[in-house]
Enzyme design. Structure first.
Site, short mmCIF file in Angstrom:
data_model
loop_
_atom_site.label_atom_id
_atom_site.label_comp_id
_atom_site.label_asym_id
_atom_site.label_seq_id
_atom_site.Cartn_x
_atom_site.Cartn_y
_atom_site.Cartn_z
N LYS A 79 0.86 -1.18 0.00
CA LYS A 79 0.00 0.00 0.00
C LYS A 79 0.90 1.24 0.00
CE LYS A 79 -3.91 2.06 2.57
NZ LYS A 79 -4.82 1.92 3.73
N SER A 154 -9.82 2.20 2.70
CA SER A 154 -8.88 2.89 1.87
C SER A 154 -7.87 2.00 1.14
CB SER A 154 -8.11 3.91 2.73
OG SER A 154 -7.30 3.24 3.68
N SER A 178 -10.16 -0.28 6.86
CA SER A 178 -9.54 -0.18 5.53
C SER A 178 -8.85 -1.43 5.02
CB SER A 178 -8.56 0.98 5.49
OG SER A 178 -9.28 2.18 5.37
N1 GLN Z 1 -13.53 4.46 5.97
C1 GLN Z 1 -12.86 4.82 7.18
C2 GLN Z 1 -12.43 6.27 7.12
O1 GLN Z 1 -12.68 6.85 6.14
C3 GLN Z 1 -11.69 3.90 7.44
C4 GLN Z 1 -10.42 4.32 6.87
C5 GLN Z 1 -9.25 3.47 7.28
O2 GLN Z 1 -9.40 2.44 7.92
N2 GLN Z 1 -8.07 3.96 6.94
O3 GLN Z 1 -11.88 6.81 8.02
#
Ligand code: GLN
Length: 492
Positions: A79, A154, A178
């Site tokens: 990532k 994400s 995410s």
């Molecule tokens: N969808 C969540 C957010 O927008 C989780 C994001 C994440 O786990 N990095 O914060």
């Protein structure tokens, strides 16, 4: 061999060990697929072909010399939130479009020590804020199962490369789902470890008390191989815990399903917005686990309604603090011709950050400001403790807790959900981060549009081996994790 991309991680390690193919052949195979197929999914931000081939040759030489480890020569995608020395690390942001880290994240360094070959860096929501990967400066990544759908976020790029067989496994990070939600949307297995199990050093910070790296792959077995690399104490991360690491591969059959108590939080299955197909597939998977010997027990998680408001105060608050470092001075994007220092800060940040990141910086700054700190941030921290206690009470009765990973399957690209609609989609994942618990997503079937559905299993602290083992045994008895999207069947 033309189907190297169909092999599991164990099969890859065996093939390399038995010289059925070399690390170079394997790496060339994946690079060829990336070149042919990635444009359709837009998952790689950077492909590091030259370095990958050099790493592969080094892996082959090491094996010749008898010094190879289990995973030496196996390719991986990282990532683009993990710093990689000499290779750009963008976090999906214009702010870091040209950022080249002078050092490797601990997770990346551990991968190198294990002999993994880095194919490249993969797309994500900007600074990991989002659930669709659409907020990336580098454009939306597409879901390999349906190119008009999002892969989730994400870690959408990580999910897409594995689901399209453009990497055998990938690293992800999970601040509020995410890893688990994109794994769910793309039909993969993804593990969010206990907070402190995996080093955050060199992982670009979003919300530091919630962020945790973990593996994304097709199966629990594949994830176990990567967990063996990622997990462990790191003196460079003061929140990483000094605690022995399990051998996650050796423990894959270590938990008996006979008599395993699985908690079913009744509040979770009454959430408005839980899609009927998701509910049905999750219930079917629980039935299967019951047939295999598990005992389903209803539990109460009374704080469910507090999850979204609590997370969406704490995460933006920490983000606003973490992201204050991007000031246009030291590194990252700098605006053209600033008039003075204030203009430099203002324009660098307005031009360098996208809309969702700016929204969260504003919310977080507000929540932390003098007059509101107690009313919002301190209160959210208190509620966070209650959420944790709610889980611990449930774990007095059960071994693991089951839930969907997400209330729906993958959204359409450009669905343009309002921020609040989008945040509500995080209902099943964010409490786990607030409590610091481990949780795993496993694919358990498809909805009427042939989009993958995921089951989430939440464990008590340090129960990664147990979660992987439960899913591994489920996967020995079912074949959802072996299903491939049409695009993965394409040959390069
Ligand atoms: N969808 C969540 C957010 O927008 C989780 C994001 C994440 O786990 N990095 O914060």
């Amino acid at each position: 061999m033309t189907d190297l991309h169909r092999l599991s991680i164990r099969e890859l390690t065996e093939g390399l060990a038995n010289a059925k193919f070399s690390a170079r052949e394997l790496t060339e195979h994946y690079l060829k697929r990336i070149e042919k197929i990635d444009a359709q999914v837009n998952a790689y931000v950077t492909v590091t072909a030259e370095q990958a081939l050099a790493q592969a040759d080094a892996a082959d030489a090491l094996r010749q010399a008898g010094g190879a480890g289990v995973l030496t020569g196996v390719p991986i995608a990282h990532k683009d939130i993990f710093c990689t020395q000499g290779i750009k690390t963008t976090a999906g942001s214009k702010m870091l479009d040209n950022f080249i880290s002078p050092y490797d994240a601990t997770v990346v360094a551990k991968g190198k020590t294990a002999g993994l070959v880095t194919l490249g860096k993969v797309n994500m929501d900007e600074f990991a804020m989002g659930s669709t990967s659409e907020s990336s400066y580098f454009g939306a990544t597409k879901n390999p199962w349906a190119l008009d759908r999002v892969p989730g976020g994400s870690s959408g790029g990580s999910a897409a490369v594995v689901a399209a067989d453009l990497a055998p496994f990938a690293t992800g990070t999970d601040t509020g789902g995410s890893i688990r939600q994109p794994a769910s949307f793309c039909g993969l297995t993804g593990l969010k470890p206990t907070y402190g199990r995996v080093s955050r050093f060199g992982m670009i910070a979003y919300a530091s008390s919630l962020d945790q790296g973990g593996p994304m792959a097709r199966s629990a077995e594949d994830c176990a191989y990567l967990m063996n690399v990622m997990a462990g104490h790191d003196t460079k991360d003061s929140t990483s815990v000094e605690k022995d690491v399990d051998d996650y591969v050796a423990n894959l059959n270590g938990t008996s399903l006979k008599g395993l108590r699985i908690g079913i939080p009744k509040q979770y299955f009454n959430v408005a917005g839980l899609a009927a197909d998701v509910k049905a597939r999750v219930e079917e998977s629980l039935k299967k686990l019951e047939e295999m010997g598990a005992i389903l027990v209803e539990v109460d998680l009374n704080m469910t309604e507090a999850y979204v408001p609590t997370y969406y105060l704490i995460a933006p608050a920490e983000a606003s603090s973490n992201l204050s470092r991007y000031d246009g001075v030291r590194y990252g994007y700098r605006c053209e011709d600033p008039k003075d220092i204030l203009d430099l800060y203002k324009r660098s940040r307005s031009e360098g950050f996208g809309a969702e990141v700016q929204r969260r910086i504003l919310i977080g700054t507000y929540a932390l400001s003098a007059g509101y700190y107690d009313a919002y941030y301190v209160k959210a921290q208190k509620v966070r403790r209650l959420i944790q206690q709610d889980f611990l009470k449930a774990f007095e009765q059960v071994d693991v807790i089951a839930a969907p990973s997400a209330p729906t399957t993958a959204y359409r690209i450009g669905a343009n959900l309002s921020p609040v609609e989008m945040y509500l989609g995080d209902i099943y994942t964010i409490a786990v981060n607030l409590a610091g618990l481990p949780a795993i997503n496993a694919p358990v079937g498809f909805d009427k549009d042939n989009l993958p559905v995921g089951l989430q299993l939440i464990g008590n602290y340090w129960s990664e081996s147990q979660l992987l083992s439960v899913v591994h045994q489920y996967q020995q008895a079912t074949d959802w994790h072996t299903k491939r999207a049409a695009i993965a069947e394409e040959n390069a």
